[in-house]
Design a protein around this motif. Structure first.
Motif, PDB file in Angstrom:
ATOM      1  N   LYS A 245       0.858  -1.182   0.000  1.00 12.55           N
ATOM      2  CA  LYS A 245       0.000   0.000   0.000  1.00 12.55           C
ATOM      3  C   LYS A 245       0.895   1.233   0.000  1.00 12.55           C
ATOM      4  O   LYS A 245       1.042   1.911   1.003  1.00 12.55           O
ATOM      5  CB  LYS A 245      -0.906  -0.015   1.221  1.00 12.55           C
ATOM      6  CG  LYS A 245      -1.833  -1.226   1.238  1.00 12.55           C
ATOM      7  CD  LYS A 245      -2.664  -1.263   2.497  1.00 12.55           C
ATOM      8  CE  LYS A 245      -3.583  -2.468   2.508  1.00 12.55           C
ATOM      9  NZ  LYS A 245      -4.390  -2.568   3.725  1.00 12.55           N
TER      10      LYS A 245
ATOM     11  N   GLU B 263      -0.355   2.120   7.734  1.00  8.44           N
ATOM     12  CA  GLU B 263      -1.289   3.039   7.087  1.00  8.44           C
ATOM     13  C   GLU B 263      -2.112   3.800   8.128  1.00  8.44           C
ATOM     14  O   GLU B 263      -2.302   5.008   8.022  1.00  8.44           O
ATOM     15  CB  GLU B 263      -2.233   2.251   6.164  1.00  8.44           C
ATOM     16  CG  GLU B 263      -1.566   1.613   4.970  1.00  8.44           C
ATOM     17  CD  GLU B 263      -1.062   2.637   3.975  1.00  8.44           C
ATOM     18  OE1 GLU B 263      -1.706   3.688   3.818  1.00  8.44           O
ATOM     19  OE2 GLU B 263      -0.010   2.389   3.364  1.00  8.44           O
TER      20      GLU B 263
ATOM     21  N   GLU C 282       0.861  -8.493   6.580  1.00  7.59           N
ATOM     22  CA  GLU C 282      -0.307  -7.750   6.094  1.00  7.59           C
ATOM     23  C   GLU C 282      -0.882  -6.872   7.195  1.00  7.59           C
ATOM     24  O   GLU C 282      -1.243  -5.713   6.964  1.00  7.59           O
ATOM     25  CB  GLU C 282      -1.363  -8.719   5.576  1.00  7.59           C
ATOM     26  CG  GLU C 282      -2.544  -8.003   4.926  1.00  7.59           C
ATOM     27  CD  GLU C 282      -3.515  -8.966   4.274  1.00  7.59           C
ATOM     28  OE1 GLU C 282      -4.458  -8.480   3.624  1.00  7.59           O
ATOM     29  OE2 GLU C 282      -3.330 -10.196   4.406  1.00  7.59           O
TER      30      GLU C 282
ATOM     31  N   ARG D 134       1.304  -3.867   7.581  1.00  6.41           N
ATOM     32  CA  ARG D 134       1.060  -2.840   6.555  1.00  6.41           C
ATOM     33  C   ARG D 134      -0.168  -1.999   6.903  1.00  6.41           C
ATOM     34  O   ARG D 134      -0.157  -0.780   6.780  1.00  6.41           O
ATOM     35  CB  ARG D 134       0.858  -3.503   5.191  1.00  6.41           C
ATOM     36  CG  ARG D 134       2.105  -4.134   4.615  1.00  6.41           C
ATOM     37  CD  ARG D 134       1.791  -4.907   3.331  1.00  6.41           C
ATOM     38  NE  ARG D 134       2.482  -6.198   3.350  1.00  6.41           N
ATOM     39  CZ  ARG D 134       2.001  -7.315   2.843  1.00  6.41           C
ATOM     40  NH1 ARG D 134       0.806  -7.331   2.278  1.00  6.41           N
ATOM     41  NH2 ARG D 134       2.696  -8.431   2.903  1.00  6.41           N
ATOM     42  N   ASP D 135      -1.240  -2.669   7.321  1.00  5.81           N
ATOM     43  CA  ASP D 135      -2.449  -1.939   7.710  1.00  5.81           C
ATOM     44  C   ASP D 135      -2.163  -1.009   8.885  1.00  5.81           C
ATOM     45  O   ASP D 135      -2.666   0.117   8.947  1.00  5.81           O
ATOM     46  CB  ASP D 135      -3.561  -2.926   8.085  1.00  5.81           C
ATOM     47  CG  ASP D 135      -4.067  -3.721   6.885  1.00  5.81           C
ATOM     48  OD1 ASP D 135      -3.876  -3.247   5.744  1.00  5.81           O
ATOM     49  OD2 ASP D 135      -4.620  -4.812   7.093  1.00  5.81           O
ATOM     50  N   GLU D 136      -1.358  -1.470   9.814  1.00  7.79           N
ATOM     51  CA  GLU D 136      -1.031  -0.690  10.999  1.00  7.79           C
ATOM     52  C   GLU D 136      -0.238   0.561  10.625  1.00  7.79           C
ATOM     53  O   GLU D 136      -0.465   1.642  11.172  1.00  7.79           O
ATOM     54  CB  GLU D 136      -0.227  -1.564  11.957  1.00  7.79           C
ATOM     55  CG  GLU D 136      -0.134  -1.035  13.362  1.00  7.79           C
ATOM     56  CD  GLU D 136       0.509  -2.079  14.268  1.00  7.79           C
ATOM     57  OE1 GLU D 136      -0.207  -2.655  15.101  1.00  7.79           O
ATOM     58  OE2 GLU D 136       1.729  -2.309  14.139  1.00  7.79           O
TER      59      GLU D 136
END
Length: 553
Positions: free
Chosen positions: A39, A338, A331, A334-336
């Protein structure tokens, strides 16, 4: 690990369009080791329309402001304002350098050849590595035979495989629970008061000094030279010179660098340009007098992380974010990241849950498996940049953001993107390079405010020297001398040791599953002095002729 590249403009540090499939500047997505896209497609602002988001409607200056003006018009109430400004400056600076000719292999050939020659003089060779291994084995045996429950583990550049010929050896005394030197921490530190925790930290440091004092006496009895105990340093240590080889050694207790070094060893296998850049930038930093933490400048680990971050920021990225190696759930990491970037407001921020978990995991097998996966898929092969181009964009990137460090700009190799160092109190540190292995550690904490200007000037001077590729070998030689000094540092020990001619590949990797392409076997003199332009020209022609004959066969 997510790279911090948004709608990708011309590839930063990329090769010419003929060799780089992404060099047309079209947006593209880069996959992580698990096949999911990173991302990393954040929005870039256009300089012509850039405006500061102030309530009174003030706009940004038409030209790049200095630090005072920057802080005057830039809205720092949101971390994203600082982050976006850094990304914009870095992107524009690196793209300008590439437009100046660093994407053209024919124009970069003279500088690349000289950098390869310098790298050859500094790259470790088998003879010196055997010497270091021998030093470590003898000290480990000495300690185990005389101090119960204590072993020795290497860490630092030697353990991570990114050392230069002539490097010293960093070693850690690893204390087993049954050792009389083991320190027993309280069962539940979370319920301790701040003063109790501080008292325990002091006691733990005192126990380290006690062990190091015993070690120092043991080393003196063993005939080692220049043995010095430094008990009052932030990390107490013993320094000495190995009597048999003249190698300089540093020893401390229970250093967390043991895991970090092994992890970096695996990560560096993704692309050989990483090691090439480390040796060259360290050589430049020493010549510029900014690689000495004891005197208020950068330590070698911080420099390594700056290089790693630069390769993460390249377009396409050469290195993934370290969350891909250190987190058990990349994964979620990555969300964290963002979500962390999207938060607004000032004030200190605690470690996010997945990051906190990753810091405590220290799973070397997982790190090794991830590195092998990225290498096997040819992650870095999309970027065909030469080491010369990467060196030029490295200096351009950090020269462009140099004036934003006082505003709290942080380099975050774990996330692979710039950030604002909100885990530290405002103004506590002069420069922020987040430790990817420990959220609360600033690897640039040694930088003194009075020497920040020296570091900024060194980056700007190097960026100016490499703004354009030198047009021929004579000018490349002048540039090399200006960057690295008239002499490439000579190994401090083993003066009689011959540096064997060897081929060390410093270019981008070939397609997945194939060995790297042939490297030009350039060898500078054993003394470490770059060849004069005329001699080097003859040397190059001879080596190219040999390489041509090899291809014909």
């Amino acid at each position: 690990m997510p790279g911090e590249t948004a709608a990708h403009a011309p590839p930063e540090g990329g090769a010419s369009s003929g060799s780089n499939p992404q060099s047309d500047g079209a947006p593209h997505k880069v996959s992580s080791g698990d096949g999911k896209p990173f991302k990393n497609e954040g929005k870039r602002r256009n300089r012509s329309n850039r405006k500061a988001s102030h309530a009174d409607g003030r706009t940004a200056p038409a030209e790049d402001p200095g630090v005072g003006d920057t802080l005057a018009w830039l809205d720092l109430s949101s971390p994203m304002a600082l982050i976006e400004e850094a990304e914009l400056r870095a992107t524009e600076a690196t793209q300008e350098v590439l437009r100046n000719g660093w994407e053209d292999p024919t124009r970069t050939a003279p500088m690349d050849a000289l950098l390869q020659a310098i790298f050859q003089t500094r790259a470790p060779n088998p003879q010196y590595d055997e010497v270091l291994q021998g030093v470590f084995a003898r000290i480990d045996k000495l300690v185990q035979n005389n101090i119960k429950g204590v072993t020795v583990a290497p860490f630092g550049s030697f353990a991570s495989g990114i050392h230069s010929c002539g490097s010293d050896v960093d070693m850690s005394l690893q204390v087993a629970p049954f050792s009389p030197f083991a320190f027993k921490f309280s069962q539940d530190q979370s319920t301790q008061s701040k003063s109790a925790r501080k008292r325990e930290e002091i006691q733990y440091k005192q126990s380290k000094v006690k062990l190091l004092r015993k070690l120092a006496n043991l080393l003196r009895q063993n005939g080692q030279r220049d043995v010095h105990l430094i008990p009052h340093a932030n990390v107490p240590l013993v320094k000495f010179v190995d009597a048999m080889t003249g190698v300089h050694c540093d020893m401390c207790v229970n250093n967390d660098g043991v895991f970090k070094s092994q992890a970096l060893r695996h990560i560096s296998t993704i692309d050989t340009r990483f090691i090439g850049l480390i040796l060259l930038v360290k050589c430049w930093a020493k010549a510029s007098n900014i690689n000495d933490p004891t005197n208020g400048t950068l330590n070698s680990f911080a420099i390594t992380l700056l290089i790693l971050f630069h390769l993460q920021q390249c377009s396409p990225p050469i290195m993934p974010p370290l969350s891909e190696f250190l987190s058990s759930d990349p994964e979620a990491a990555r969300d964290e990241v963002e979500a962390e970037d999207a938060r607004v407001g000032a004030g200190r921020a605690p470690a996010p849950p997945e990051r906190k978990k990753a810091d405590g995991l220290q799973h070397l097998q997982q790190c090794m498996a991830s590195a092998q996966a990225f290498h096997a898929t040819g992650f870095s092969s999309l970027n065909g940049s030469s080491v010369g181009a990467l060196l030029a964009t490295f200096f351009a990137r950090y020269a462009a953001v140099a004036e934003l460090w006082p505003a709290g700009l942080a380099v975050r190799p774990y996330a692979g993107r710039f950030g604002q160092g909100r885990q530290w109190a405002e103004g506590k540190y002069t420069m922020l390079v987040e430790d990817p292995f420990c959220y609360y550690e600033n690897c640039a904490r040694s930088v003194h405010p009075n020497l920040m200007g020296t570091i900024q000037s060194a980056f700007k001077r190097a960026a100016a020297l490499l703004q354009h590729p030198p047009r021929d070998l004579a000018h490349a030689h002048e540039t090399v001398v200006a960057l690295f000094g008239a002499f490439v540092p000579q190994p401090p020990a083993l003066q009689g040791m011959l540096m064997q001619p060897r081929v060390v590949h410093m270019g981008p990797p070939g397609p997945p599953g194939l060995a790297p392409g042939p490297a030009l076997p350039l060898v500078a003199p054993a003394g470490g002095i770059p060849l004069p332009p005329q001699q080097l020209q003859q040397h190059l022609m001879h080596q190219q002729h040999l390489q041509h004959l090899m291809h014909q066969q």
